[in-house]
Scaffold this active site. Structure first.
Site, PDB file in Angstrom:
ATOM      1  N   SER A 170       0.825  -1.186   0.000  1.00 40.66           N
ATOM      2  CA  SER A 170       0.000   0.000   0.000  1.00 40.66           C
ATOM      3  C   SER A 170       0.877   1.261   0.000  1.00 40.66           C
ATOM      4  CB  SER A 170      -0.921  -0.056   1.226  1.00 40.66           C
ATOM      5  OG  SER A 170      -1.923   0.908   1.171  1.00 40.66           O
ATOM      6  N   ASP A 226      -8.858  -6.293  -4.640  1.00 43.40           N
ATOM      7  CA  ASP A 226      -8.450  -5.015  -4.043  1.00 43.40           C
ATOM      8  C   ASP A 226      -8.928  -3.895  -4.959  1.00 43.40           C
ATOM      9  OD1 ASP A 226      -7.207  -2.797  -3.034  1.00 43.40           O
ATOM     10  OD2 ASP A 226      -5.195  -3.678  -2.960  1.00 43.40           O
ATOM     11  N   ARG A 231     -11.691   6.478  10.203  1.00 46.79           N
ATOM     12  CA  ARG A 231     -11.293   5.081  10.220  1.00 46.79           C
ATOM     13  C   ARG A 231     -12.389   4.187   9.630  1.00 46.79           C
ATOM     14  NH1 ARG A 231      -7.140   1.860   9.587  1.00 46.79           N
ATOM     15  NH2 ARG A 231      -7.076   0.086  11.000  1.00 46.79           N
ATOM     16  N   HIS A 271      -8.130  -5.084  -0.216  1.00 41.12           N
ATOM     17  CA  HIS A 271      -6.823  -4.478   0.048  1.00 41.12           C
ATOM     18  C   HIS A 271      -6.127  -5.116   1.261  1.00 41.12           C
ATOM     19  CE1 HIS A 271      -3.777  -1.456  -0.292  1.00 41.12           C
ATOM     20  NE2 HIS A 271      -4.036  -0.911   0.884  1.00 41.12           N
ATOM     21  N   ASP A 272      -6.927  -5.505   2.242  1.00 45.95           N
ATOM     22  CA  ASP A 272      -6.375  -6.115   3.459  1.00 45.95           C
ATOM     23  C   ASP A 272      -5.563  -7.382   3.178  1.00 45.95           C
ATOM     24  OD1 ASP A 272      -6.955  -4.423   5.459  1.00 45.95           O
ATOM     25  OD2 ASP A 272      -8.686  -5.518   6.249  1.00 45.95           O
TER      26      ASP A 272
END
Lengths: 377, 194
Positions: free
Chosen positions: A151, A317, A221, A350-351
Site C-alpha cells: 500500500s 483489491d 477510520r 486491500h487487506d
C-alpha cells in the site's frame, strides 16, 4: 516457523535538517526503529520494511508484558518465515510525521516550545525515503538487499528504486499504485473533513485544549475500513446480520453487525491514533506521483530505476486495484527492467496484503530465497 | 513441450542474446535454458499460480496475465522473439493472439499439436477423436479448444500477412522436415510480420 520474540524499539537523533519536498526543513528530528536478525559482516543482508497508513516501526515480534502486541507483519517476518530473520537483518522505521515515536505533530516544536500540532510540516513519500536513507547511512548500510512495502509502504519501496537506485537490489511493491486515483483522493478527503470539522480538532491544536477529535477520527477510520475490504469479504463476514436478533426500529442504535464492526474499529483507532498524523499521511498518499515530474509519463519516471522488482496485487483489491499495479509493471517493461508480477486471486480486498495467503507468501519467499543466495546469507 | 530435446530444438531457433517474451511459459524452463545457454533475457507470461511461483523460484521474470486479455502491456516490436509454445490451442482468441505475437515480437515462434499427424487421421477415420501422447485428452475434457493442423497454420499465416521464416514438425524429439503435416505430432513455425 517462529516469532522474533520480544523486541525493543530504538531511537536515532538527527541534527542535520532534513530538506522536505515542500521546501520546508525538518530540524532536530528523531526516528524510532526496530531491527530483527543480525547484520552480516559485509552489511549486505538488510531488508527495509516500509509501513502504510496506520502502522509503525513495530513490524514483528512482541513487547514484553503486552498481550497481543505482535508486529503488524508478524506473519511474514520471523525465523523460518518468508522474510527469514535467521538470514536477513530486517529494519522497520517509523516515518516522521507519524505518532508512534518518531518526530511528528505530537512532538515539541523547538521554535515554540509547544506541540507541533497542525504546524508540523507536510511530509511526502519522498521525504520519508530520504529520512530512511539517512538512517541506513547511520547503520552503515550502503546497499539494502530489498525494500519491501504494501500500500503506502509499496509507494515508499517504489520511491527508493527511483531516488536511490544503487542502494537496493530488489524492490518489492505489494498492493500499491503509481499514484492515487480521484476516487482514492476522494476517500481521503472525506476522512480529513471528518477530522477537521470535529469541534474538538481546534485547528489541529487540540493538545493545548486537553481534548481529542475522536469523533472525526472514528469516522475517518470507518471510511478507511470500508475501502480495505472487498464487497464479498464484507458480505461473507457480516452479510445483513442483525445485532439483536430483530430490527429495533432505531435510526441511531447499532442494528446491523457491519455497523457494530465499523464503530468498534473506529473507537479502537481513535484511542491510539493522532488526528494530525492521519491528515499528514493521507496527504502523503495523495501527493505521491513519480510520473508528475515527467509530464505524467510513468515510463520516463522509471528510467531512473535499476534494481529488480517484484510487484504483487490482489484481484479483489479495489482501493489499489491490479490495473494500477500493471501500470507499474508496464513502465518497468518499457525500461527493460527485471520485473516479476503476481496477481493473487484473494477474496479479502486491500487487506489481503497483511494476510498469509500461501500463494502470496510463496512468491515473497521465493524472492527472499534468491536474495539470500545472492548476498551469501 | 517440456521434453528436453523439444526445448533444445526450439532454443536453437532463438538468436543468442535475444530479448525474449515467452507466452504461456509454464515453469520457466525454456527461459532459464535460453538465459543459461544463449545469453537471452526477457520475461515469461503465465496465468497459473503454481507456474508463476515456479518461475519466481527459478529466478525467471514472470508476469501473471490472462493471455485472452491480449498483450496491451507490451509495446510494438519490443522483443526480438515472442514464443507461444504449446499455448495457442488453449486460447479462445487464437487469431488475435497470433497477431499480438507478431505485433510485439520482431520474430514469432509458435508450436502446437498437429491434429493431422497420421495416427490422429487413422483414429478419426475409425470414427473417433484421437487420444494420443501429444493429444492425451478425451473430446469432452480437452483443454485444447482450438485444434488445427500444420497445413491449417500455413493458411492462417497467409491470411494474417505473416511471412514464414522456418517451419518443421517435431516427432520423438527430432525435427521432421519431410511431410511434417503427416509425420509429426507437433508443428513449429517461425514467422515475422509480412
Amino acid at each position: 516457523m517462529g516469532s522474533v520474540g520480544q523486541v525493543t524499539p530504538q531511537a536515532m537523533q538527527f541534527a542535520e535538517p532534513l530538506p522536505l519536498k515542500s521546501g520546508a526543513q525538518l530540524r532536530d528530528y528523531a526516528l524510532v526503529y526496530e531491527t530483527y536478525g543480525t547484520l552480516n559482516a559485509d552489511k549486505s543482508n538488510a531488508v527495509l520494511v516500509c509501513h502504510a497508513l496506520n502502522a509503525s516501526h513495530h513490524v514483528a515480534g512482541t513487547y514484553a508484558g503486552e498481550a497481543k502486541s505482535e508486529g503488524w507483519w508478524d506473519n511474514l517476518v520471523g525465523p523460518g518465515k518468508p522474510l527469514d530473520t535467521e538470514r536477513f537483518f530486517v529494519i522497520g522505521v517509523n516515518n516522521p510525521g507519524s505518532c508512534f515515536g518518531s518526530t511528528g505533530p505530537m512532538s515539541i516544536n523547538p521554535a515554540t516550545g509547544q506541540a507541533w500540532g497542525a504546524d508540523f510540516p507536510v511530509v511526502t513519500v519522498e521525504d520519508w525515503v530520504d529520512a530512511q536513507a539517512r538512517l541506513m547511512d547511520r547503520l552503515g548500510i550502503v546497499q539494502l538487499a530489498a525494500v519491501l512495502g504494501g500500500s503506502l509502504g509499496g509507494m515508499q519501496a517504489l520511491s527508493w528504486s527511483l531516488r536511490y537506485p544503487q542502494r537496493l537490489r530488489q524492490c518489492i511493491a505489494v498492493a500499491t499504485a503509481p499514484n492515487l486515483s480521484a476516487q482514492n483522493i476522494a476517500f481521503n478527503e472525506v476522512a480529513r473533513r471528518a477530522i477537521v470539522t470535529d469541534p474538538e480538532f481546534h485547528g489541529g491544536h487540540f493538545y493545548a485544549h486537553g481534548v481529542l477529535p475522536r469523533r472525526g477520527l472514528r469516522v475517518a477510520r470507518m471510511i478507511g475500513h470500508i475501502t480495505y475490504l472487498s464487497d464479498d469479504a464484507m458480505e461473507r463476514k457480516f452479510g445483513r446480520g442483525i445485532r439483536n436478533g430483530d430490527f429495533g426500529y432505531s435510526t441511531q442504535e447499532v442494528e446491523f453487525e457491519i455497523e457494530s464492526y465499523l464503530r468498534h474499529q473506529g473507537d479502537k483507532f481513535s484511542e491510539y491514533f493522532d488526528a494530525n498524523t492521519y491528515l499528514l499521511i493521507t496527504r502523503a498518499l495523495d501527493y505521491f506521483d513519480p510520473a508528475r515530474e515527467h509530464g505524467g509519463d510513468l515510463t520516463r519516471a522509471f528510467a531512473a530505476a535499476s534494481c529488480r522488482f517484484q510487484v504483487v496485487s490482489f484481484t479483489t483489491d479495489w482501493r489499489f486495484s491490479p490495473a494500477r499495479s500493471r501500470e507499474i509493471v508496464k513502465a518497468l517493461l518499457d525500461n527493460r527492467r527485471d520485473v516479476s508480477y503476481a496477481e493473487i486471486a484473494a477474496p479479502h480486498g486491500h487487506d489481503a496484503f497483511l494476510l498469509d495467503d500461501p500463494r502470496y507468501h510463496g512468491v515473497l519467499k521465493a524472492c527472499f530465497d534468491r536474495l539470500a543466495v545472492e548476498v551469501g546469507t | 513441450m517440456s521434453d528436453r530435446r523439444d526445448i533444445e530444438l526450439i532454443a536453437e531457433m532463438v538468436p543468442p542474446g535475444a530479448r525474449v517474451l515467452d507466452l504461456g511459459c509454464g515453469s520457466g524452463e525454456l527461459l532459464a535454458h535460453l538465459a543459461a545457454h544463449r545469453r537471452c533475457s526477457g520475461y515469461g507470461v503465465e496465468i497459473a499460480d503454481e507456474n508463476v511461483l515456479a518461475c519466481t523460484q527459478r529466478g525467471v521474470n514472470v508476469i501473471q496475465l490472462n493471455l485472452e486479455e491480449g498483450l496491451a502491456m507490451f509495446e510494438d516490436q519490443s522483443f526480438d522473439v515472442v514464443l507461444q509454445l504449446d499455448t495457442m490451442q488453449h486460447l479462445r482468441n487464437t487469431e488475435k493472439m497470433l497477431r499480438e505475437t507478431a505485433r510485439v515480437g520482431r520474430v514469432g515462434i509458435v508450436s502446437f499439436p498437429n491434429f493431422a499427424h497420421w495416427p490422429n487421421r487413422v483414429r478419426v477415420a475409425t470414427g473417433r477423436m484421437p487420444v494420443t501422447k501429444a493429444l492425451p485428452y478425451e473430446w469432452y475434457n480437452t483443454p485444447n479448444i482450438r485444434v488445427g493442423t500444420y497445413a491449417d497454420f500455413e493458411v492462417l499465416a497467409r491470411k494474417d500477412g505473416l511471412r514464414i521464416l522456418d517451419a518443421f514438425g517435431i516427432q520423438n524429439g527430432e525435427a521432421v522436415r519431410r511431410w511434417p503435416n503427416l509425420m509429426a505430432s507437433v508443428a513449429v513455425f517461425k514467422f515475422e510480420r509480412g
